[in-house]
Write a protein that holds these residues in place. Structure first.
Motif, PDB file in Angstrom:
ATOM      1  N   VAL A 184      70.095  39.302  16.909  1.00 33.89           N
ATOM      2  CA  VAL A 184      71.503  38.956  17.251  1.00 33.89           C
ATOM      3  C   VAL A 184      71.511  40.309  17.801  1.00 33.89           C
ATOM      4  CG1 VAL A 184      73.343  40.097  16.185  1.00 33.89           C
ATOM      5  CG2 VAL A 184      72.173  38.893  14.471  1.00 33.89           C
ATOM      6  N   MET A 185      72.967  39.511  19.343  1.00 34.61           N
ATOM      7  CA  MET A 185      72.142  40.160  20.733  1.00 34.61           C
ATOM      8  C   MET A 185      73.844  40.566  20.692  1.00 34.61           C
ATOM      9  SD  MET A 185      70.649  37.874  23.039  1.00 34.61           S
ATOM     10  CE  MET A 185      70.679  36.070  21.987  1.00 34.61           C
ATOM     11  N   VAL A 186      74.528  40.998  21.769  1.00 30.25           N
ATOM     12  CA  VAL A 186      76.303  42.071  21.697  1.00 30.25           C
ATOM     13  C   VAL A 186      76.563  41.373  23.140  1.00 30.25           C
ATOM     14  CG1 VAL A 186      77.856  43.167  21.960  1.00 30.25           C
ATOM     15  CG2 VAL A 186      76.497  43.498  19.738  1.00 30.25           C
ATOM     16  N   VAL A 187      77.519  40.692  23.701  1.00 27.27           N
ATOM     17  CA  VAL A 187      77.666  40.854  25.036  1.00 27.27           C
ATOM     18  C   VAL A 187      79.000  41.116  24.975  1.00 27.27           C
ATOM     19  CG1 VAL A 187      77.673  38.604  27.126  1.00 27.27           C
ATOM     20  CG2 VAL A 187      75.854  38.929  25.224  1.00 27.27           C
ATOM     21  N   LEU A 188      78.918  41.303  26.001  1.00 23.19           N
ATOM     22  CA  LEU A 188      80.776  41.864  26.252  1.00 23.19           C
ATOM     23  C   LEU A 188      80.167  42.759  27.952  1.00 23.19           C
ATOM     24  CD1 LEU A 188      80.982  42.836  23.061  1.00 23.19           C
ATOM     25  CD2 LEU A 188      83.741  43.642  24.105  1.00 23.19           C
ATOM     26  N   ASN A 189      81.546  42.221  29.247  1.00 24.97           N
ATOM     27  CA  ASN A 189      81.582  42.784  30.289  1.00 24.97           C
ATOM     28  C   ASN A 189      80.143  42.889  31.218  1.00 24.97           C
ATOM     29  OD1 ASN A 189      82.650  44.930  31.585  1.00 24.97           O
ATOM     30  ND2 ASN A 189      81.729  45.804  32.091  1.00 24.97           N
ATOM     31  N   ASP A 190      79.535  41.510  30.969  1.00 25.29           N
ATOM     32  CA  ASP A 190      78.528  41.091  31.934  1.00 25.29           C
ATOM     33  C   ASP A 190      77.109  41.833  31.124  1.00 25.29           C
ATOM     34  OD1 ASP A 190      80.480  39.554  33.720  1.00 25.29           O
ATOM     35  OD2 ASP A 190      80.187  41.389  35.021  1.00 25.29           O
ATOM     36  N   THR A 191      77.199  42.072  30.393  1.00 25.10           N
ATOM     37  CA  THR A 191      75.169  42.946  29.455  1.00 25.10           C
ATOM     38  C   THR A 191      75.758  42.393  28.652  1.00 25.10           C
ATOM     39  OG1 THR A 191      76.828  45.065  30.626  1.00 25.10           O
ATOM     40  CG2 THR A 191      75.075  45.273  29.047  1.00 25.10           C
ATOM     41  N   ILE A 192      74.063  42.020  27.591  1.00 28.47           N
ATOM     42  CA  ILE A 192      73.968  41.740  26.973  1.00 28.47           C
ATOM     43  C   ILE A 192      72.956  42.802  26.128  1.00 28.47           C
ATOM     44  CG2 ILE A 192      72.262  40.285  25.760  1.00 28.47           C
ATOM     45  CD1 ILE A 192      72.178  38.552  28.502  1.00 28.47           C
ATOM     46  N   GLN A 193      73.207  43.179  24.852  1.00 29.67           N
ATOM     47  CA  GLN A 193      72.726  44.308  24.040  1.00 29.67           C
ATOM     48  C   GLN A 193      72.152  44.305  23.329  1.00 29.67           C
ATOM     49  OE1 GLN A 193      73.478  48.038  25.994  1.00 29.67           O
ATOM     50  NE2 GLN A 193      75.369  47.354  26.811  1.00 29.67           N
ATOM     51  N   PHE A 209      80.704  49.036  25.694  1.00 31.25           N
ATOM     52  CA  PHE A 209      79.493  49.027  24.972  1.00 31.25           C
ATOM     53  C   PHE A 209      77.843  49.438  25.200  1.00 31.25           C
ATOM     54  CE2 PHE A 209      82.068  46.529  21.938  1.00 31.25           C
ATOM     55  CZ  PHE A 209      81.296  47.122  20.538  1.00 31.25           C
ATOM     56  N   ALA A 210      77.578  50.253  25.089  1.00 34.78           N
ATOM     57  CA  ALA A 210      76.297  50.781  25.703  1.00 34.78           C
ATOM     58  C   ALA A 210      74.730  50.719  24.557  1.00 34.78           C
ATOM     59  CB  ALA A 210      76.623  52.150  26.515  1.00 34.78           C
ATOM     60  N   SER A 211      73.802  50.802  25.328  1.00 38.24           N
ATOM     61  CA  SER A 211      73.038  51.217  24.207  1.00 38.24           C
ATOM     62  C   SER A 211      71.841  52.410  24.594  1.00 38.24           C
ATOM     63  CB  SER A 211      71.959  50.027  24.084  1.00 38.24           C
ATOM     64  OG  SER A 211      72.572  48.892  23.422  1.00 38.24           O
TER      65      SER A 211
END
Length: 364
Positions: A184-193, A209-211
């Motif tokens: 499962v991934m999270v996508v916001l603000n051009d970034t894939i986490q 969102f950051a890692s």
């Protein structure tokens, strides 16, 4: 005159038929191109991305007011990325996210994949608890097909709403062949986490969102999807959903200066099956609170030490003797994700401290 009219009509009809015939190859090609697109199911749960402005304040809005189909229709060009279907699973702000919605999402997604009704799933979600939903789903879904959670920091009616671009890129990632096998991934603000790594770090910024411990797994823009890590999603550490629609009660106890054992005692009295400590520093807390946690562990309550600090690992037996206390440590997981994993472990009959610790370390 009548003959002339018939002749003109015949010429017009012939011209129209010829024009229609000329369009047939283009239409056939378009239909073929559309059929080749991946099938992406968009499951909506509400949140800011579906919010509408409210007059009570300049930046006020009501979450979850816009439906799934409206969200998709507001994104130009999204239909060129995939064959989209939409479903409204819930219409809530994510501060009200709950086990019932989690179970409904998990069961619906698994059914879509098991019955070959979708090639990927995108979930629209509020940002406040998005990371918890992502982590929960990552631990219970048995599939290598892409699942992407997406939200926004500004409502759909804002003058600079970030929802449409985020949704476009979430579908773009979900439709990408390179997205398989990444969990499962999270996508916001051009970034894939990743679901495990990401967390919300700012109250209002679109770059929230950051890692902190692992960094993002990729980036996306309207022209490209780029992953930095190899696709690897082992299925060995997945957990079964318990019967019903509720996970075991696990409380988070927040450590602070001048803390006593009362919050821990309250958690025990409320029937908690597990307690996660949001500790200071490396998951530490006051002597009084530690003693209360030790009593909880002796009663068979699962105790996991995490930290209120925004980054870093909680290690075993540094300032606290976890071996003698019967505690587990959360390693990189923040308190809210440690709580989710603890709930799933208890629901699956994993309660011995050594086995709990093994589960927290499963990906390391």
């Amino acid at each position: 005159m009548l003959i002339m009219r018939h002749a003109i009509y015949a010429r017009c009809l012939a011209a129209a038929l010829a024009a229609a015939a000329a369009l047939l190859p283009a239409r056939a090609a378009l239909a073929q191109e559309t059929a080749a697109l991946p099938r992406v199911a968009v499951l909506a749960t509400g949140g800011t991305i579906a919010g509408q402005a409210d007059t009570r304040a300049a930046n006020a809005y009501n979450a979850g007011a816009v439906g799934a189909q409206q969200l998709v229709q507001a994104v130009p060009g999204i239909d060129k990325l995939a064959r989209l279907s939409t479903e409204q699973v819930a219409s809530i702000g994510s501060q009200d996210m709950n086990d019932k919605v989690w179970f409904a999402l998990a069961r619906r997604i698994q059914a879509l994949f098991d019955h070959n009704e979708a090639d990927a799933v995108v979930i629209t979600h509020g940002t406040d608890t998005l990371e918890e939903t992502a982590f929960f789903l990552d631990n219970v879904l048995h599939t290598d097909k892409p699942v992407v959670l997406v939200g926004s920091m500004r409502p759909s009616t804002a003058t600079s709403a970030d929802g449409p671009s985020n949704l476009y890129e979430a579908v773009e990632v979900a439709a990408s062949p390179s997205a398989r096998g990444r969990g499962v991934m999270v996508v916001l603000n051009d970034t894939i986490q990743s679901a495990r790594g990401t967390t919300k770090t700012n109250t209002t910024s679109v770059q929230t969102f950051a890692s902190p411990n692992s960094g993002p797994i990729g980036y996306v823009d309207p022209a490209s999807v780029r992953f930095f890590t190899p696709a690897f999603q082992p299925d060995a550490h997945k957990y079964a959903l318990p019967s019903g629609d509720q996970l075991p009660r696990v409380e988070i106890v927040y450590s602070h200066a001048n803390m006593d054992g009362v919050p821990v005692e309250h958690a025990i009295a409320s029937g908690a099956k597990g307690i996660v400590l949001a500790g200071v520093g490396d998951g530490n807390t006051s002597q009084s609170a530690l003693e209360a946690l030790q009593r909880a562990a002796k009663q068979g309550i699962v105790v996991v030490r995490s930290t209120r600090v925004g980054s870093g690992f909680v290690n075993r037996n540094v300032e606290v003797n976890d071996d003698t206390s019967g505690f587990a440590v959360s390693l990189d997981l923040n308190p809210q994700k440690a709580r989710v994993l603890t709930q799933l472990l208890i629901a699956n009959g994993v309660t011995a401290p050594a086995q709990v610790q093994k589960a927290f370390a499963a990906t390391y």
